[in-house]
Design an enzyme around this catalytic site. Sequence first.
Site, PDB file in Angstrom:
ATOM      1  N   ASN A 155       0.873  -1.342  -0.060  1.00 25.66           N
ATOM      2  CA  ASN A 155       0.040   0.043   0.054  1.00 25.66           C
ATOM      3  C   ASN A 155       0.962   1.170   0.092  1.00 25.66           C
ATOM      4  OD1 ASN A 155      -2.769   1.120   0.519  1.00 25.66           O
ATOM      5  ND2 ASN A 155      -1.559   2.340   1.945  1.00 25.66           N
ATOM      6  N   GLU A 156       0.556   2.218  -0.907  1.00 26.16           N
ATOM      7  CA  GLU A 156       1.517   3.363  -0.751  1.00 26.16           C
ATOM      8  C   GLU A 156       2.983   3.168  -0.752  1.00 26.16           C
ATOM      9  OE1 GLU A 156      -0.907   6.264   0.984  1.00 26.16           O
ATOM     10  OE2 GLU A 156      -2.206   6.768  -0.752  1.00 26.16           O
ATOM     11  N   GLU A 316      -8.176   5.040  -4.406  1.00 25.58           N
ATOM     12  CA  GLU A 316      -8.626   5.359  -3.492  1.00 25.58           C
ATOM     13  C   GLU A 316      -9.130   7.136  -3.671  1.00 25.58           C
ATOM     14  OE1 GLU A 316      -6.239   5.706  -0.109  1.00 25.58           O
ATOM     15  OE2 GLU A 316      -5.442   3.802  -0.178  1.00 25.58           O
ATOM     16  N   PHE A 366     -11.853   9.808  11.682  1.00 30.05           N
ATOM     17  CA  PHE A 366     -12.697  10.895  11.236  1.00 30.05           C
ATOM     18  C   PHE A 366     -12.568  11.135  10.031  1.00 30.05           C
ATOM     19  CE2 PHE A 366     -12.576  12.016  16.076  1.00 30.05           C
ATOM     20  CZ  PHE A 366     -13.914  11.703  16.165  1.00 30.05           C
ATOM     21  N   HIS A 367     -11.589  10.177   9.133  1.00 27.53           N
ATOM     22  CA  HIS A 367     -11.526  10.150   7.745  1.00 27.53           C
ATOM     23  C   HIS A 367     -12.769  10.104   6.898  1.00 27.53           C
ATOM     24  CE1 HIS A 367      -9.974   9.523   3.825  1.00 27.53           C
ATOM     25  NE2 HIS A 367      -8.881   9.970   3.901  1.00 27.53           N
TER      26      HIS A 367
HETATM   27  C1  GLA Z   1      -3.611   6.817   1.798  1.00 32.72           C
HETATM   28  C2  GLA Z   1      -3.738   5.373   2.364  1.00 32.72           C
HETATM   29  C3  GLA Z   1      -5.188   4.962   3.182  1.00 32.72           C
HETATM   30  C4  GLA Z   1      -5.389   6.100   4.097  1.00 32.72           C
HETATM   31  C5  GLA Z   1      -5.726   7.224   3.149  1.00 32.72           C
HETATM   32  C6  GLA Z   1      -6.284   8.519   3.879  1.00 32.72           C
HETATM   33  O1  GLA Z   1      -4.120   6.952   0.464  1.00 32.72           O
HETATM   34  O2  GLA Z   1      -3.255   4.564   1.370  1.00 32.72           O
HETATM   35  O3  GLA Z   1      -4.885   3.544   3.892  1.00 32.72           O
HETATM   36  O4  GLA Z   1      -4.527   6.298   5.104  1.00 32.72           O
HETATM   37  O5  GLA Z   1      -4.227   7.729   2.777  1.00 32.72           O
HETATM   38  O6  GLA Z   1      -6.387   9.545   3.148  1.00 32.72           O
END
Ligand code: GLA
Length: 679
Positions: A155-156, A316, A366-367
């Site tokens: 992930n990222e 995302e 809170f996202h």
């Molecule tokens: C990134 C991550 C997610 C989440 C988002 C929040 O894109 O991949 O897991 O933390 O940010 O904006």
Amino acid sequence: MRNKTARKLPEKLLHGADYNPEQWLDCPEILEEDIKLMKKAGINCVSLGIFSWSQLELDDGRYSFEWMEDIIEKLYQNHIYTILATPTGAIPPWLSAAHEEVLQVNEYGVRNYAGNRHNFCPGSPVMRRKMRAIDSKLSQKFGQHPGVIAWHISNEYGGNGRAADCHCPYCQEEFRKWLQEKYGTLENLNKAWWTTFWSHSYTDWSQIHSPSERGENVLHGLKLDWKRFVSHQLLDFAKEEIAAVREYSDRPVTTNMMGFFKPLNYFEWGKEFDFISWDNYPDWHSEENEFRVAAEAAAAHSLMRGLKKAPFLMMESTPSMVNWRPVNTLKRPGMHSLSSLQAIAHGSDSVQYFQWRKSRGSCEKFHGAAVDHKNGENTRVFGDVCEVGKRLRNISEYVWGTCSHAKIAMIFDWENWWAVEDVCGVEKLDYKNLFCKYFYPFWEMGVNVDIQNMEGDFSDYQIIIAPYNYMYQKGYADKIREFVKNGGCYVTTCWSGEADDTDLCFLQAHPLRDVLGIRTEETDACGAAWDNQVSYCGVSYQVTGLRGIIHRETAEVKAYYEKDFYKGFPALTRNAYGKGCAYYIAAETEIAFLKKFYQNLLEEEGAGAGFAGKLPEGVTVSCRNDEKKKLWFLQNYNRREAVVILYKKYFDIELQKDVEGTIEMQPFSCDILLEEPGS
Ligand code: GLA
Ligand code: ZN
């Protein structure tokens, strides 16, 4: 498993979300409600298991996959696909407790504590072994499940908010090996890095250390190579993850990228994945209008599309707000649909969210998410998500299989980014922002632009725009020379062609002196105290940044400076060369100048937008097409209604009716118009 043809996604637009059900395993009623609400919202895929390592491997070698099996199966029965993640984005505490070496060491030589994300050392043999074990087990278990359509590798990568690099002894060794392979001898390395200056010559490979505030942080060649190495090393880790899942699975692989993310050279990364995906979080509503933010999002989508010149997934986005900016503004009514369709307009085949359901605790509670803590389906945001689901379902058969095909390419090059911002001299530049400024007028005019790096294949393009190409990759100048010779139009700016790919300055002349028809001499950086303007087509435009001082050789002067000791010197030149031409923009000016220049350029090159209509301010258009049809995504970023005048008849694919004359667009809205050949 080496079956290339199987590495395809389903042939429809996807609507999905990061699904993190491991948070709710003790609340079966919530998991049940999830499926019900997903169906309601038209969700047809989820990304699963992204941060599940500690639930999948409870302790070293003690695996627990049943819960995941249940979820994948239940989703599948309800026609919801799974994009299955490898869980290396965050490592379980038991792993680092047993093997400290898996944790990153920062540039000060201090090892991180456990926690956060992307906190692992990509060079650690233990980390590699544990990653291979969990990835291949997951693949063996789920890699052929009919519900699993793709792999979401980690992930990222690199996205931990601190640094993407590890300075531990393993990584130092790997760096030295990488340098040995690159340079062969220390003599070559010393020359390339210009180490005789300040007495930095290395006599043994072991003397080389990664750049650090505590040590060497001025040797540009070293710093540039370290950045290359960091991107390469993490990609090597990703490749090992890909190999691990491919042991048992033929599903296509992707990793969620982050658009303009400086530490990783995504053009290199793109080559290793079957399709591109990325996470899109524009800062909507943060300025007096949305235009600049919208243009930057459009540039990021175009960059991601450019990595493979193909559609991608928006892996995302948030349906409402993020929670990691100092100020986190809710998306205004309409904006969720508009920003989702903007992604589609620029080449995404999906709209996906982080995350499906808001966490109850920890740092992202809170996202924004599709489902809130309270109120079930009775929320504005859930309504917005349902609306997007419905629209995607309706437009899918028109959109799937189309892509953007631009005649204009802009050059954005990661290695140049690293080099140009590291340079001591002239001025600290923000390459990404400058690049986006040069992109902006195209966005405004509704002209599709592809983004490529210096290694791209330019043969499909008519115009290349290359702002601030300070560093030239090997062979780049010759490629551009050929491009122009064969009829292409090349536009570049001051502070380009200064250094080669090891950051050694070119001697004698600008490498494209003949093509540009100019001789470059000095570059001036000065503030408002040295106010200046350029005169172009009878209008004065403010100078806002660097001022290249150049001399005309064979070029024509199109604009000139109005003041200072270079008054009357060229500020914009055009040189005819072979069958094409090359422009040099010597002065950084207000954007109005660029707009005027682009308008003239597009007219001269016969390369306009192609949309038959008049766009008011804040309304833009972007096109996806295939051989049979064009789809025009008209987007109104104004906070009020806007009227678009059409010069011909189009077909609105959602209203299922012809539109002509004028279209009244709602604030923050998108209309999708079909143009059939001959219409
Ligand atoms: C990134 C991550 C997610 C989440 C988002 C929040 O894109 O991949 O897991 O933390 O940010 O904006
Ligand atoms: Zn390391």
